[in-house]
Write an enzyme that holds these catalytic residues in place. Sequence first.
Site, short mmCIF file in Angstrom:
data_model
loop_
_atom_site.label_atom_id
_atom_site.label_comp_id
_atom_site.label_asym_id
_atom_site.label_seq_id
_atom_site.Cartn_x
_atom_site.Cartn_y
_atom_site.Cartn_z
N GLY A 1 0.82 -1.20 0.00
CA GLY A 1 0.00 0.00 0.00
C GLY A 1 0.85 1.25 0.00
O GLY A 1 2.01 1.24 -0.44
N CYS A 2 0.29 2.34 0.48
CA CYS A 2 1.01 3.61 0.53
C CYS A 2 2.32 3.46 1.28
O CYS A 2 2.36 2.95 2.39
CB CYS A 2 0.14 4.67 1.21
#
Length: 238
Positions: free
Chosen positions: A58-59
């Site tokens: 993810g981020c």
Amino acid sequence: MSRNLNRLSLCAAAVGALAISALSIAPSRAAEDAVIIPAPTTDVQAADGIQTAVIAGGCFWGVQGVFQHTAGVVNAVSGYAGGSKATANYTLVSSGATGHAEVVEIKYDPKKISYGKILQIFFSVVHDPTQLNRQGPDSGTQYRSAIFTTSDQQKKVAEAYIAQLNAAKVYRKPIVTRIGPLEAFYPAEAYHQDYLTLHPNQPYIAYNDIPKIENLKKIFAENYIEKPTLVSSAKITN
């Protein structure tokens, strides 16, 4: 609109119904999603010198933040992998069309932390490895769960660990994490580095990422360090 603004607006919408106090470091859905999992039954053989692990979950803000609070990690740099150098920049990667994933390159001392322990933290508190091409409010292949290996030994350990976790049914759904060789790592822009530490009260960070640090401290207390090892101050010696 830039991805920074998208992230902020998405998170603001998610937390808009919460009281202002909820934006402080308080339990949230993200905190509840951490899973206590067994350690890998096989691990990379310890070697001399600083080693490298590259992961995507993810981020990269939260992934980097977790490993900056992990003992034995001497540097954790946000960046891109899986695509070409020509398109390794935030604007293009955020389109989801470049083949890159947002990754974190982890330099670690194998005498203080093993590759297997890094993977255990990755699968437990960093992200949900059963989500395909998304994490939290972020969706797209650039947010995929992936392990970019730097050796055959890393590949074997990662594959064995995923098989172990799936067999143990520690998650409700199968793990979708992709495993492949690291071809190149491209550091992200300077404003992405140390982002969690520099912006702890930004809504996206407060809601999605601070709980990950809390879970690291709670579940992996022996591996947690209070003072983060920042890119801006990291000193690596082999």
